[in-house]
Design a protein around this motif. Structure first.
Motif, mmCIF file in Angstrom:
data_model
loop_
_atom_site.group_PDB
_atom_site.id
_atom_site.type_symbol
_atom_site.label_atom_id
_atom_site.label_comp_id
_atom_site.label_asym_id
_atom_site.label_seq_id
_atom_site.Cartn_x
_atom_site.Cartn_y
_atom_site.Cartn_z
ATOM 1 N N LYS A 85 0.982 5.450 9.907
ATOM 2 C CA LYS A 85 0.615 6.707 10.571
ATOM 3 C C LYS A 85 0.146 7.760 9.581
ATOM 4 O O LYS A 85 -0.752 8.554 9.879
ATOM 5 C CB LYS A 85 1.808 7.231 11.372
ATOM 6 C CG LYS A 85 2.130 6.404 12.605
ATOM 7 C CD LYS A 85 3.376 6.912 13.295
ATOM 8 C CE LYS A 85 3.734 6.058 14.503
ATOM 9 N NZ LYS A 85 4.995 6.497 15.145
ATOM 10 N N THR A 86 0.751 7.780 8.387
ATOM 11 C CA THR A 86 0.376 8.788 7.384
ATOM 12 C C THR A 86 -0.742 8.309 6.472
ATOM 13 O O THR A 86 -1.132 9.020 5.548
ATOM 14 C CB THR A 86 1.603 9.158 6.531
ATOM 15 O OG1 THR A 86 2.117 7.979 5.880
ATOM 16 C CG2 THR A 86 2.697 9.780 7.384
ATOM 17 N N LYS A 87 -1.241 7.083 6.747
ATOM 18 C CA LYS A 87 -2.328 6.490 5.950
ATOM 19 C C LYS A 87 -1.963 6.419 4.461
ATOM 20 O O LYS A 87 -2.789 6.599 3.584
ATOM 21 C CB LYS A 87 -3.632 7.269 6.151
ATOM 22 C CG LYS A 87 -4.082 7.318 7.599
ATOM 23 C CD LYS A 87 -5.434 7.966 7.738
ATOM 24 C CE LYS A 87 -5.840 8.114 9.196
ATOM 25 N NZ LYS A 87 -5.859 6.836 9.929
ATOM 26 N N GLN A 88 -0.668 6.168 4.202
ATOM 27 C CA GLN A 88 -0.174 6.000 2.837
ATOM 28 C C GLN A 88 -0.095 4.494 2.574
ATOM 29 O O GLN A 88 0.850 3.826 2.960
ATOM 30 C CB GLN A 88 1.201 6.656 2.691
ATOM 31 C CG GLN A 88 1.674 6.775 1.261
ATOM 32 C CD GLN A 88 2.995 7.519 1.162
ATOM 33 O OE1 GLN A 88 3.569 7.920 2.164
ATOM 34 N NE2 GLN A 88 3.494 7.697 -0.049
ATOM 35 N N THR A 89 -1.093 3.950 1.889
ATOM 36 C CA THR A 89 -1.200 2.499 1.753
ATOM 37 C C THR A 89 -0.039 1.893 0.996
ATOM 38 O O THR A 89 0.434 0.803 1.333
ATOM 39 C CB THR A 89 -2.528 2.136 1.060
ATOM 40 O OG1 THR A 89 -3.598 2.783 1.746
ATOM 41 C CG2 THR A 89 -2.764 0.644 1.061
ATOM 42 N N ALA A 90 0.450 2.571 -0.040
ATOM 43 C CA ALA A 90 1.570 2.041 -0.831
ATOM 44 C C ALA A 90 2.521 3.182 -1.178
ATOM 45 O O ALA A 90 2.094 4.333 -1.339
ATOM 46 C CB ALA A 90 1.067 1.359 -2.094
ATOM 47 N N ALA A 91 3.802 2.852 -1.287
ATOM 48 C CA ALA A 91 4.804 3.883 -1.577
ATOM 49 C C ALA A 91 5.971 3.275 -2.331
ATOM 50 O O ALA A 91 6.324 2.103 -2.136
ATOM 51 C CB ALA A 91 5.293 4.533 -0.292
ATOM 52 N N LEU A 125 -3.995 -3.064 5.443
ATOM 53 C CA LEU A 125 -4.895 -2.607 6.492
ATOM 54 C C LEU A 125 -6.288 -3.214 6.348
ATOM 55 O O LEU A 125 -6.743 -3.495 5.240
ATOM 56 C CB LEU A 125 -5.013 -1.083 6.471
ATOM 57 C CG LEU A 125 -3.702 -0.275 6.521
ATOM 58 C CD1 LEU A 125 -3.987 1.209 6.365
ATOM 59 C CD2 LEU A 125 -2.969 -0.533 7.827
ATOM 60 N N SER A 126 -6.948 -3.392 7.478
ATOM 61 C CA SER A 126 -8.346 -3.807 7.497
ATOM 62 C C SER A 126 -8.975 -3.279 8.779
ATOM 63 O O SER A 126 -8.420 -3.461 9.871
ATOM 64 C CB SER A 126 -8.478 -5.336 7.447
ATOM 65 O OG SER A 126 -9.832 -5.728 7.542
ATOM 66 N N LYS A 127 -10.089 -2.579 8.639
ATOM 67 C CA LYS A 127 -10.805 -2.007 9.786
ATOM 68 C C LYS A 127 -9.896 -1.141 10.640
ATOM 69 O O LYS A 127 -9.953 -1.171 11.877
ATOM 70 C CB LYS A 127 -11.436 -3.118 10.625
ATOM 71 C CG LYS A 127 -12.521 -3.896 9.875
ATOM 72 C CD LYS A 127 -13.183 -4.936 10.755
ATOM 73 C CE LYS A 127 -14.273 -5.662 9.992
ATOM 74 N NZ LYS A 127 -14.948 -6.702 10.822
ATOM 75 N N GLY A 128 -9.038 -0.366 9.982
ATOM 76 C CA GLY A 128 -8.197 0.588 10.681
ATOM 77 C C GLY A 128 -6.960 0.011 11.333
ATOM 78 O O GLY A 128 -6.184 0.741 11.957
#
Length: 348
Positions: A85-91, A125-128
């Protein structure tokens, strides 16, 4: 000079036949760039975000049930859905908590007692849409993950996601096996321990355990995922569709039982995927674009070119151009053959 990991991951994606094979190869290659003591790579259904298969190291496998329960039924730091949801790919867990890992329930209740320290997660993720999760752990006493390692993992996550998407969308094979093993029912306790099942459910348990390379006493991740969602009693659907090469598309659904027997038991069903569940996956397997899928679905419903053009507010000439592309991708010569291609596997 070593090739960039992106190139390696792309090559692995082209040579891997299944998502577990690809995930296993990715984890092995990743060790050359990031130091970690345990890992778990999970493919997920992008519609429900439930696991459809995972490759997990043994130390994590032993505590996977509790990780599932906390992930789907409680709140904590860096949960997968929050990252999406926050578009944070890695954390990194320590980074999100300014080094105070004890602020995390996951760390206090599960990781620390098992001898683990820091954790780094990525959403693939891929294509949203999200096609998987990748999680790395270090043992207690080791240095935490670094921002540079997070940046590297974030740059690799879309590559992994793209190949998991492609592998999920491989066209399912026709198999009368599908009908033979329909109607599977598995009953589990509140803590997801098997109580009883029929022969069809036993078959699918065996298929999934082989798919994930886990022992005969372990509950496969897709089943555990739908059970965790059902136990959480949220509005989110406790179901997913599984696509395993050589097997038919399978719909798995879980429901909480609170009737006449002990409360909290969960029933899991294994059924052939319905046309509504299967046709989008088959269309994706053929590589149809969103617009092409809109047109193909309307063809299945029997609409004419004129009707489709009016419904989509585009010209009939544009519809014809899209149809040419659809026929080329599916290997069809006309509408009737297209309908057969999209419907045969699910109506057979």
């Amino acid at each position: 000079m070593d090739r960039p990991l992106k190139d390696q991951f792309n090559e692995l994606g082209q040579t891997s036949q299944t998502s577990p094979q690809y995930m296993e190869a990715v984890i092995s290659a990743l060790r050359s760039a990031i130091s970690f003591d345990a890992s778990c790579c999970t493919a997920v259904d992008p519609k429900t975000l439930l696991s459809i298969g995972a490759i997990t190291d043994e130390p994590i496998e032993r505590m996977h049930a509790r990780l599932f329960e906390l992930e789907y039924m409680d709140d904590d730091v860096n949960q997968y859905e929050t990252l999406i949801k926050t578009k944070q790919t890695a954390a990194i867990l320590s980074g999100a908590l300014n080094g105070n890992l004890h602020k995390s329930k996951r760390y206090r209740m599960i990781l620390e007692p098992a001898g683990f320290g820091d954790e780094m997660r990525a959403v693939l993720l891929s294509k949203g849409e999200c096609w998987g999760y990748l999680t790395l752990w270090r043992k207690s006493g080791r240095p935490p993950f670094h921002k540079k390692e997070r940046s590297l993992l974030a740059s690799l996550a879309p590559v992994i996601g793209r190949h998991l998407q492609r592998l999920r969308h491989q066209a399912p094979k026709k198999d009368l096996f599908h009908m033979k093993h329909a109607g599977g029912i598995l009953i589990l306790s509140e803590n997801v321990r098997p109580i009883s099942c029929n022969e069809a459910a036993l078959h699918w348990l065996s298929v999934f355990r082989g798919w994930e390379k886990i022992g005969g006493a372990s509950i496969p991740r897709p089943i555990r995922a739908v059970c965790s969602r059902a136990a959480a009693e949220t509005d989110d659907p406790a179901k997913t569709v599984i696509s395993i090469p050589g097997q038919p598309l399978l719909s798995i659904k879980a429901s909480r039982l609170d009737g006449f027997g002990p409360s909290g038991q969960i029933a899991v069903s294994f059924e052939p995927a319905s046309p509504a569940e299967a046709i989008p996956l088959i269309a994706d397997a053929y590589g149809l674009s969103e617009r092409e899928k809109d047109i193909a679905y309307r063809i299945i419903r029997g609409l004419s070119t004129k009707d489709i053009a009016e419904a989509l507010h585009i010209s009939a000439y544009t519809i014809q151009d899209h149809l040419k592309s659809i026929f080329l991708k599916t290997g069809s010569e006309n509408r009737r053959e297209l309908m057969w291609k999209l419907l045969d596997d699910v109506l057979k």
